[in-house]
Design a protein around this motif. Structure first.
Motif, PDB file in Angstrom:
ATOM      1  N   PRO A  22      14.637  -3.602  37.507  1.00 46.49           N
ATOM      2  CA  PRO A  22      13.457  -4.660  37.552  1.00 46.49           C
ATOM      3  C   PRO A  22      12.097  -4.482  37.098  1.00 46.49           C
ATOM      4  CG  PRO A  22      13.536  -2.517  39.177  1.00 46.49           C
ATOM      5  CD  PRO A  22      14.980  -2.737  38.591  1.00 46.49           C
ATOM      6  N   SER A  23      11.105  -5.620  36.854  1.00 47.64           N
ATOM      7  CA  SER A  23       9.960  -4.900  35.973  1.00 47.64           C
ATOM      8  C   SER A  23       9.281  -4.026  36.568  1.00 47.64           C
ATOM      9  CB  SER A  23       9.337  -6.084  36.552  1.00 47.64           C
ATOM     10  OG  SER A  23       7.730  -5.749  35.858  1.00 47.64           O
ATOM     11  N   SER A  24       9.135  -2.646  35.807  1.00 48.94           N
ATOM     12  CA  SER A  24       8.191  -1.836  35.695  1.00 48.94           C
ATOM     13  C   SER A  24       6.509  -1.501  37.207  1.00 48.94           C
ATOM     14  CB  SER A  24       8.661  -0.572  34.954  1.00 48.94           C
ATOM     15  OG  SER A  24       7.362  -0.678  33.939  1.00 48.94           O
ATOM     16  N   ARG A  25       6.331  -3.029  35.487  1.00 43.81           N
ATOM     17  CA  ARG A  25       4.678  -2.834  36.938  1.00 43.81           C
ATOM     18  C   ARG A  25       5.057  -3.903  37.682  1.00 43.81           C
ATOM     19  NH1 ARG A  25       5.584  -4.506  30.765  1.00 43.81           N
ATOM     20  NH2 ARG A  25       4.098  -3.568  29.249  1.00 43.81           N
ATOM     21  N   LEU A  26       5.622  -5.040  38.498  1.00 42.16           N
ATOM     22  CA  LEU A  26       5.560  -5.372  39.513  1.00 42.16           C
ATOM     23  C   LEU A  26       5.469  -3.684  40.421  1.00 42.16           C
ATOM     24  CD1 LEU A  26       5.898  -7.089  41.059  1.00 42.16           C
ATOM     25  CD2 LEU A  26       7.955  -7.986  40.874  1.00 42.16           C
ATOM     26  N   LEU A  27       7.185  -3.274  39.912  1.00 45.97           N
ATOM     27  CA  LEU A  27       6.835  -1.580  40.277  1.00 45.97           C
ATOM     28  C   LEU A  27       5.794  -0.982  41.065  1.00 45.97           C
ATOM     29  CD1 LEU A  27      11.049  -1.249  39.024  1.00 45.97           C
ATOM     30  CD2 LEU A  27      10.039  -2.740  41.781  1.00 45.97           C
ATOM     31  N   ASN A  28       5.514  -0.676  40.045  1.00 53.82           N
ATOM     32  CA  ASN A  28       3.821  -0.034  39.940  1.00 53.82           C
ATOM     33  C   ASN A  28       2.721  -0.295  40.911  1.00 53.82           C
ATOM     34  OD1 ASN A  28       4.767   1.933  38.402  1.00 53.82           O
ATOM     35  ND2 ASN A  28       3.965   1.468  36.557  1.00 53.82           N
ATOM     36  N   HIS A  29       3.253  -1.570  40.771  1.00 56.12           N
ATOM     37  CA  HIS A  29       1.892  -2.789  41.519  1.00 56.12           C
ATOM     38  C   HIS A  29       2.000  -3.224  42.722  1.00 56.12           C
ATOM     39  CE1 HIS A  29      -1.005  -6.608  42.744  1.00 56.12           C
ATOM     40  NE2 HIS A  29       0.281  -6.295  43.005  1.00 56.12           N
ATOM     41  N   ILE A  30       3.874  -2.204  43.086  1.00 56.55           N
ATOM     42  CA  ILE A  30       4.292  -2.467  44.649  1.00 56.55           C
ATOM     43  C   ILE A  30       3.941  -1.281  45.382  1.00 56.55           C
ATOM     44  CG2 ILE A  30       6.460  -2.280  46.381  1.00 56.55           C
ATOM     45  CD1 ILE A  30       7.351  -4.357  44.784  1.00 56.55           C
ATOM     46  N   GLN A  31       4.327  -0.332  45.039  1.00 55.40           N
ATOM     47  CA  GLN A  31       3.263   1.505  44.937  1.00 55.40           C
ATOM     48  C   GLN A  31       2.143   1.929  45.314  1.00 55.40           C
ATOM     49  OE1 GLN A  31       5.735   3.787  45.142  1.00 55.40           O
ATOM     50  NE2 GLN A  31       3.880   4.109  46.294  1.00 55.40           N
ATOM     51  N   LYS A  32       1.424   0.971  44.705  1.00 52.61           N
ATOM     52  CA  LYS A  32      -0.101   0.258  44.355  1.00 52.61           C
ATOM     53  C   LYS A  32      -0.730   0.219  46.067  1.00 52.61           C
ATOM     54  CE  LYS A  32      -4.748  -0.754  42.445  1.00 52.61           C
ATOM     55  NZ  LYS A  32      -5.655  -1.737  41.364  1.00 52.61           N
ATOM     56  N   VAL A  33      -0.139  -0.930  46.591  1.00 49.55           N
ATOM     57  CA  VAL A  33      -0.357  -1.463  48.212  1.00 49.55           C
ATOM     58  C   VAL A  33       0.239  -1.487  48.737  1.00 49.55           C
ATOM     59  CG1 VAL A  33       0.584  -4.048  48.947  1.00 49.55           C
ATOM     60  CG2 VAL A  33      -0.205  -4.274  46.633  1.00 49.55           C
ATOM     61  N   ALA A  34       1.613  -0.138  48.717  1.00 45.62           N
ATOM     62  CA  ALA A  34       1.655   0.659  49.647  1.00 45.62           C
ATOM     63  C   ALA A  34       1.018   1.409  50.313  1.00 45.62           C
ATOM     64  CB  ALA A  34       3.134   1.253  49.464  1.00 45.62           C
ATOM     65  N   ASP A  35       0.390   2.321  49.333  1.00 48.05           N
ATOM     66  CA  ASP A  35      -0.807   3.574  49.345  1.00 48.05           C
ATOM     67  C   ASP A  35      -1.960   3.049  49.737  1.00 48.05           C
ATOM     68  OD1 ASP A  35       0.977   5.159  47.800  1.00 48.05           O
ATOM     69  OD2 ASP A  35       0.094   4.669  45.752  1.00 48.05           O
ATOM     70  N   GLN A  36      -2.493   1.664  49.220  1.00 44.35           N
ATOM     71  CA  GLN A  36      -3.641   1.004  49.966  1.00 44.35           C
ATOM     72  C   GLN A  36      -3.674   1.047  51.358  1.00 44.35           C
ATOM     73  OE1 GLN A  36      -4.162  -2.035  47.632  1.00 44.35           O
ATOM     74  NE2 GLN A  36      -5.602  -0.859  46.068  1.00 44.35           N
ATOM     75  N   ASN A  37      -2.473   0.715  51.760  1.00 47.77           N
ATOM     76  CA  ASN A  37      -1.963   0.362  53.228  1.00 47.77           C
ATOM     77  C   ASN A  37      -1.507   1.625  54.123  1.00 47.77           C
ATOM     78  OD1 ASN A  37      -2.682  -2.891  54.092  1.00 47.77           O
ATOM     79  ND2 ASN A  37      -1.915  -2.393  51.326  1.00 47.77           N
ATOM     80  N   GLY A  38      -0.899   2.854  52.947  1.00 45.36           N
ATOM     81  CA  GLY A  38      -0.511   3.601  54.823  1.00 45.36           C
ATOM     82  C   GLY A  38       0.789   3.402  54.506  1.00 45.36           C
ATOM     83  N   VAL A  39       1.559   2.854  53.971  1.00 42.11           N
ATOM     84  CA  VAL A  39       3.012   2.886  53.748  1.00 42.11           C
ATOM     85  C   VAL A  39       3.802   3.652  52.835  1.00 42.11           C
ATOM     86  CG1 VAL A  39       5.044   1.488  53.859  1.00 42.11           C
ATOM     87  CG2 VAL A  39       2.674   0.472  54.500  1.00 42.11           C
ATOM     88  N   ALA A  40       4.514   4.159  53.490  1.00 35.83           N
ATOM     89  CA  ALA A  40       5.054   5.543  52.400  1.00 35.83           C
ATOM     90  C   ALA A  40       6.963   4.910  52.041  1.00 35.83           C
ATOM     91  CB  ALA A  40       5.991   6.827  53.201  1.00 35.83           C
ATOM     92  N   LEU A  41       7.359   4.924  51.088  1.00 33.31           N
ATOM     93  CA  LEU A  41       8.494   4.519  49.712  1.00 33.31           C
ATOM     94  C   LEU A  41       8.866   4.953  49.741  1.00 33.31           C
ATOM     95  CD1 LEU A  41       6.907   1.720  48.009  1.00 33.31           C
ATOM     96  CD2 LEU A  41       7.609   1.113  50.284  1.00 33.31           C
TER      97      LEU A  41
END
Length: 352
Positions: A256-275
């Motif tokens: 997958p796109s590392s940039r998209l993964l980074n964006h998803i991780q940022k959204v997860a962090d902002q919403n307190g979702v552990a991945l």
């Protein structure tokens, strides 16, 4: 978590190209929620929520089919000889409760058994209690009838755990449906398409055909995974229930796109979702085909951790499913034109 909807989806029967029951549940559940509903010619159901016409086309997909069997023939002594559809676990082919769905929709219970010899399984049969082919055929059973495990979804009551069949990928379908309901009154910075795909278990087929119809810029795949040995709970196992959804960095069909993964991780962090950070050393998802449609799409896979899979029973966690819904909801709201352009290489930016 809406456990009643999970139970409906889990208890429905649907092997590849026989997804009518699951499709009907989703169409009823999302009636009036999507702006438009479309279908590809394999039977994938595509729910469209209109948003910013200048924004990216976002495709979210989860497959409707489960692993199971098809009736191949009926023997003179009334045994149904069956063939697997998808990769059923080896030891799930012995003494398991199953049910046959006839062309008329009649459900006939039986016991699946087979012969184990030389390290392989052969001669899969379903015993429905008949003593002759005439008895079996009189029930309406014919070659090509669908056979699925007969496990009924149930709550375990331990930290919100539950168990059932076909969580691969009915939990993905559930997350997709609940996300669309949450977004019903939310203006979107994109065009959203949620695809409940056909025939993933036999070659990622609906992911290809529905993506061709949607023409996505971004693809988010919802699927599930389990670890091979449930006694292992160390750093090698990033599919532990109760530890949050998985974010996949690799599988056999897609990097997958590392940039998209980074964006998803940022959204997860902002919403307190552990991945959980995961990779598939074997197998793939609908993303393997969907990201290759036309001139390509950036793609990422979100997984829901399970114990066991491709078998009569899987065990999941309500918290993981709820967090997947939360993450997907917030992720979709964040995917505007600027976010899309940040996920693709500058020299190859495709204007949405």
């Amino acid at each position: 978590m809406n456990i009643e909807l999970v139970k409906k989806l889990s208890n429905a029967d649907a092997v590849a190209s026989h997804e009518d029951e699951v499709r009907s549940i989703l169409l009823k559940e999302l009636e009036g929620v999507a702006d438009e509903v479309d279908f590809d010619r394999l039977g994938s159901a595509i729910f469209h929520k209109k948003g910013d016409a200048q924004g990216p086309r976002v495709m979210v997909c989860a497959h409707m089919d489960e692993v199971g069997f098809l009736v191949r023939s009926v023997s003179k002594i009334g045994m149904l000889h069956v063939i697997p559809v998808g990769s059923v676990r080896t030891f799930s082919k012995f003494m398991q409760g199953v049910r046959v769905t006839t062309e008329s929709g009649r459900k006939i219970p039986g016991v699946l058994n087979s012969v184990y010899a030389d390290g392989d399984v052969k001669d899969l049969v379903v015993d429905i209690g008949a003593v002759s082919d005439e008895e079996a055929l009189s029930l309406g059973i014919r070659a090509g009838d669908m056979v699925t495990f007969s496990s009924e979804c149930q709550e375990y009551g331990i930290d919100g755990t539950f168990a059932g069949k076909a969580f691969d990928d009915r939990l993905g379908c559930y997350v997709m449906a609940e996300t669309l309901k949450r977004l019903a009154d939310t203006p979107l910075p994109n065009q959203l398409y949620l695809a409940a795909t056909s025939s993933e278990e036999v070659g990622l087929r609906g992911g290809k055909t529905s993506a061709y119809r949607i023409r996505p810029d971004i693809v988010i795949v919802l699927d599930v995974a389990c670890w091979g040995n449930e006694l292992v709970r160390d750093h090698t196992n990033n599919r532990q229930i109760g530890h949050g959804p998985m974010l996949l960095h690799y599988d056999k069909t897609m990097v997958p796109s590392s940039r998209l993964l980074n964006h998803i991780q940022k959204v997860a962090d902002q919403n307190g979702v552990a991945l959980q950070q995961d990779m598939f050393s074997n197998g793939g998802t609908d993303g393997g085909q969907a990201h290759l449609t036309r001139d390509g799409a950036v793609c990422a896979v979100l997984g829901i951790p399970l114990r066991y899979g491709h078998s009569p029973w899987s065990i999941g966690s309500c918290a993981d499913v709820d967090n997947a819904v939360l993450l997907l909801t917030e992720l979709i709201k964040s995917l505007d034109r600027t976010a899309y352009l940040s996920t693709v290489d500058f020299a190859h930016r495709r204007q949405p």
